[in-house]
Write an enzyme that holds these catalytic residues in place. Structure first.
Site, PDB file in Angstrom:
ATOM      1  N   LYS A   1       6.298 -32.781   8.516  1.00 61.00           N
ATOM      2  CA  LYS A   1       7.310 -32.466   9.525  1.00 61.00           C
ATOM      3  C   LYS A   1       6.640 -31.766  10.718  1.00 61.00           C
ATOM      4  O   LYS A   1       5.486 -31.334  10.627  1.00 61.00           O
ATOM      5  CB  LYS A   1       8.385 -31.577   8.886  1.00 61.00           C
ATOM      6  CG  LYS A   1       9.129 -32.287   7.736  1.00 61.00           C
ATOM      7  CD  LYS A   1      10.229 -31.406   7.187  1.00 61.00           C
ATOM      8  CE  LYS A   1      10.982 -32.112   6.069  1.00 61.00           C
ATOM      9  NZ  LYS A   1      12.115 -31.300   5.576  1.00 61.00           N
TER      10      LYS A   1
ATOM     11  N   ARG B   1       6.668 -35.491  -5.115  1.00 62.39           N
ATOM     12  CA  ARG B   1       7.701 -34.434  -5.137  1.00 62.39           C
ATOM     13  C   ARG B   1       7.118 -33.157  -5.732  1.00 62.39           C
ATOM     14  O   ARG B   1       7.396 -32.062  -5.297  1.00 62.39           O
ATOM     15  CB  ARG B   1       8.907 -34.859  -5.987  1.00 62.39           C
ATOM     16  CG  ARG B   1       9.824 -35.860  -5.363  1.00 62.39           C
ATOM     17  CD  ARG B   1      10.590 -35.353  -4.181  1.00 62.39           C
ATOM     18  NE  ARG B   1      11.709 -34.480  -4.493  1.00 62.39           N
ATOM     19  CZ  ARG B   1      12.625 -34.130  -3.602  1.00 62.39           C
ATOM     20  NH1 ARG B   1      12.557 -34.557  -2.351  1.00 62.39           N
ATOM     21  NH2 ARG B   1      13.610 -33.318  -3.927  1.00 62.39           N
TER      22      ARG B   1
ATOM     23  N   ASN C   1      10.158 -26.438   6.200  1.00 65.70           N
ATOM     24  CA  ASN C   1       9.492 -26.565   4.899  1.00 65.70           C
ATOM     25  C   ASN C   1       8.393 -27.637   4.896  1.00 65.70           C
ATOM     26  O   ASN C   1       8.042 -28.188   3.860  1.00 65.70           O
ATOM     27  CB  ASN C   1      10.516 -26.796   3.774  1.00 65.70           C
ATOM     28  CG  ASN C   1      11.312 -28.078   3.953  1.00 65.70           C
ATOM     29  OD1 ASN C   1      11.116 -28.809   4.936  1.00 65.70           O
ATOM     30  ND2 ASN C   1      12.200 -28.371   3.033  1.00 65.70           N
TER      31      ASN C   1
ATOM     32  N   TYR D   1      17.840 -39.856   6.914  1.00 68.71           N
ATOM     33  CA  TYR D   1      18.661 -39.029   6.008  1.00 68.71           C
ATOM     34  C   TYR D   1      20.030 -39.681   5.849  1.00 68.71           C
ATOM     35  O   TYR D   1      20.542 -40.274   6.800  1.00 68.71           O
ATOM     36  CB  TYR D   1      18.814 -37.618   6.597  1.00 68.71           C
ATOM     37  CG  TYR D   1      17.549 -36.780   6.510  1.00 68.71           C
ATOM     38  CD1 TYR D   1      17.107 -36.295   5.279  1.00 68.71           C
ATOM     39  CD2 TYR D   1      16.801 -36.467   7.642  1.00 68.71           C
ATOM     40  CE1 TYR D   1      15.947 -35.521   5.190  1.00 68.71           C
ATOM     41  CE2 TYR D   1      15.636 -35.692   7.553  1.00 68.71           C
ATOM     42  CZ  TYR D   1      15.227 -35.219   6.324  1.00 68.71           C
ATOM     43  OH  TYR D   1      14.089 -34.454   6.233  1.00 68.71           O
TER      44      TYR D   1
ATOM     45  N   ARG E   1       4.896 -26.627  -0.058  1.00 70.26           N
ATOM     46  CA  ARG E   1       5.909 -25.722   0.496  1.00 70.26           C
ATOM     47  C   ARG E   1       5.708 -24.286   0.002  1.00 70.26           C
ATOM     48  O   ARG E   1       5.911 -23.330   0.742  1.00 70.26           O
ATOM     49  CB  ARG E   1       7.303 -26.224   0.133  1.00 70.26           C
ATOM     50  CG  ARG E   1       7.672 -27.502   0.899  1.00 70.26           C
ATOM     51  CD  ARG E   1       8.850 -28.195   0.240  1.00 70.26           C
ATOM     52  NE  ARG E   1       9.416 -29.268   1.037  1.00 70.26           N
ATOM     53  CZ  ARG E   1      10.360 -30.091   0.593  1.00 70.26           C
ATOM     54  NH1 ARG E   1      10.826 -29.975  -0.637  1.00 70.26           N
ATOM     55  NH2 ARG E   1      10.840 -31.055   1.362  1.00 70.26           N
TER      56      ARG E   1
ATOM     57  N   THR F   1      12.665 -27.704  -2.368  1.00 69.66           N
ATOM     58  CA  THR F   1      13.151 -27.803  -0.980  1.00 69.66           C
ATOM     59  C   THR F   1      13.131 -26.444  -0.262  1.00 69.66           C
ATOM     60  O   THR F   1      12.760 -26.360   0.912  1.00 69.66           O
ATOM     61  CB  THR F   1      14.629 -28.291  -0.976  1.00 69.66           C
ATOM     62  OG1 THR F   1      14.725 -29.484  -1.740  1.00 69.66           O
ATOM     63  CG2 THR F   1      15.138 -28.515   0.422  1.00 69.66           C
TER      64      THR F   1
ATOM     65  N   GLU G   1      12.970 -45.824   2.652  1.00 71.56           N
ATOM     66  CA  GLU G   1      12.264 -45.051   3.685  1.00 71.56           C
ATOM     67  C   GLU G   1      10.974 -45.752   4.139  1.00 71.56           C
ATOM     68  O   GLU G   1      10.639 -45.731   5.326  1.00 71.56           O
ATOM     69  CB  GLU G   1      11.989 -43.631   3.157  1.00 71.56           C
ATOM     70  CG  GLU G   1      13.292 -42.856   3.002  1.00 71.56           C
ATOM     71  CD  GLU G   1      13.148 -41.483   2.351  1.00 71.56           C
ATOM     72  OE1 GLU G   1      12.031 -41.102   1.960  1.00 71.56           O
ATOM     73  OE2 GLU G   1      14.170 -40.782   2.239  1.00 71.56           O
TER      74      GLU G   1
ATOM     75  N   HIS H   1       8.272 -33.769   3.834  1.00 72.07           N
ATOM     76  CA  HIS H   1       9.339 -34.534   3.171  1.00 72.07           C
ATOM     77  C   HIS H   1       8.719 -35.474   2.140  1.00 72.07           C
ATOM     78  O   HIS H   1       7.650 -36.038   2.381  1.00 72.07           O
ATOM     79  CB  HIS H   1      10.121 -35.369   4.203  1.00 72.07           C
ATOM     80  CG  HIS H   1      10.949 -36.429   3.546  1.00 72.07           C
ATOM     81  ND1 HIS H   1      12.200 -36.169   3.017  1.00 72.07           N
ATOM     82  CD2 HIS H   1      10.684 -37.739   3.272  1.00 72.07           C
ATOM     83  CE1 HIS H   1      12.663 -37.276   2.468  1.00 72.07           C
ATOM     84  NE2 HIS H   1      11.768 -38.240   2.608  1.00 72.07           N
TER      85      HIS H   1
HETATM   86  P1  TYD Z   1      17.391 -32.163   0.787  1.00 75.15           P
HETATM   87  O1  TYD Z   1      17.519 -33.649   0.846  1.00 75.15           O
HETATM   88  O2  TYD Z   1      18.416 -31.393   0.018  1.00 75.15           O
HETATM   89  O3  TYD Z   1      15.953 -31.697   0.237  1.00 75.15           O
HETATM   90  P2  TYD Z   1      14.524 -32.434   0.141  1.00 75.15           P
HETATM   91  O4  TYD Z   1      13.966 -32.483   1.528  1.00 75.15           O
HETATM   92  O5  TYD Z   1      13.701 -31.544  -0.754  1.00 75.15           O
HETATM   93  O6  TYD Z   1      14.757 -33.786  -0.466  1.00 75.15           O
HETATM   94  O7  TYD Z   1      17.434 -31.571   2.278  1.00 75.15           O
HETATM   95  C1  TYD Z   1      16.860 -32.265   3.342  1.00 75.15           C
HETATM   96  C2  TYD Z   1      16.256 -31.276   4.280  1.00 75.15           C
HETATM   97  O8  TYD Z   1      17.264 -30.470   4.873  1.00 75.15           O
HETATM   98  C3  TYD Z   1      15.306 -30.266   3.642  1.00 75.15           C
HETATM   99  O9  TYD Z   1      13.997 -30.733   3.503  1.00 75.15           O
HETATM  100  C4  TYD Z   1      15.372 -29.119   4.608  1.00 75.15           C
HETATM  101  C5  TYD Z   1      16.701 -29.256   5.301  1.00 75.15           C
HETATM  102  N1  TYD Z   1      17.634 -28.142   5.011  1.00 75.15           N
HETATM  103  C6  TYD Z   1      17.888 -27.220   6.008  1.00 75.15           C
HETATM  104  O10 TYD Z   1      17.304 -27.299   7.091  1.00 75.15           O
HETATM  105  N2  TYD Z   1      18.778 -26.208   5.780  1.00 75.15           N
HETATM  106  C7  TYD Z   1      19.422 -26.064   4.602  1.00 75.15           C
HETATM  107  O11 TYD Z   1      20.240 -25.135   4.441  1.00 75.15           O
HETATM  108  C8  TYD Z   1      19.124 -27.025   3.562  1.00 75.15           C
HETATM  109  C9  TYD Z   1      19.798 -26.904   2.231  1.00 75.15           C
HETATM  110  C10 TYD Z   1      18.241 -28.057   3.818  1.00 75.15           C
END
Ligand code: TYD
Length: 205
Positions: free
Chosen positions: A18, A128, A165, A58, A145, A134, A179, A168
């Protein structure tokens, strides 16, 4: 039989560094971690993503996903003894989820990203695992992360921004297929043998 096995050995997943990862100069470190564990990067580029690409990436129109985003964020307010209603004006998961989704689009288009395709046995789960949880404060040390980010969705939500974070990674094989197709043309994905493939994956004795 051997065809099935060789397909499993070549499982593909999608990952993306990211903007905070690129801007902090962590691209090399993240790529190194993927490569040293034996996974093969078969496509990689640095681009500035468009809003359309992030919206397609997303599942923004999936209400359950939006609610889950809101819920994940909300769950961290309690630990900090913060009242979401006071700081966000709501404690509704859908409303909070929608705001997070908007912040996510702004964040993911704010700077360069490095999408990639990674190949190997159980690549989806492996990547992962490398990524970690996350939420950075919950991500184990030793993960991307966990080692390189500090953030809380409660604070990010109050500041009206996405959590930073770094990385992805697709959560399931189906997500990976979607994706990969979204970010790469088939001709951008390479086929090559890596030194060490024989030692890692074949019976050489
Ligand atoms: P998610 O699909 O739940 O997690 P992952 O990326 O681990 O599959 O969330 C997508 C992204 O949304 C996550 O990487 C970071 C962002 N996010 C925020 O910015 N704020 C938040 O409160 C949450 C829960 C996620």
């Amino acid at each position: 039989m051997s065809e099935i096995i060789s397909k499993i050995k070549k499982q593909r997943t999608f990952a993306m560094i990211k903007p905070d990862g690129v801007l902090r100069g962590l691209t090399g470190e993240i790529v190194r971690r993927i490569e040293v564990c034996g996974l093969k990067i078969v496509a990689l580029k640095m681009i500035k993503a468009t809003r359309e690409q992030i919206i397609a990436h997303y599942p923004m129109s999936d209400q359950a996903w939006i609610d889950r985003l809101g819920e994940k964020g909300l769950s961290t307010f309690e630990g900090l003894k913060l009242d979401p209603k006071h700081f966000l004006g709501t404690d509704n998961k859908s409303e909070i989820g929608r705001n997070v989704a908007k912040s996510l689009i702004d964040y993911m288009t704010s700077g360069p990203v490095v999408p990639m395709v990674i190949e190997g046995i159980q690549a989806v789960d492996m990547v992962r695992k490398l990524a970690g949880h996350t939420l950075p404060f919950k991500a184990d040390m030793g993960t991307i992360r966990g080692d390189f980010s500090v953030d809380s969705p409660a604070i990010a939500n109050v500041e009206n921004r996405a959590i930073h974070n770094l990385f992805h990674a697709s959560e399931t094989l189906e997500e990976a297929v979607k994706e990969i197709t979204l970010w790469f043309k088939p001709e951008e994905i390479m086929e090559y043998n890596r030194a060490g493939d024989d030692i890692m994956y074949s019976k050489t004795y």
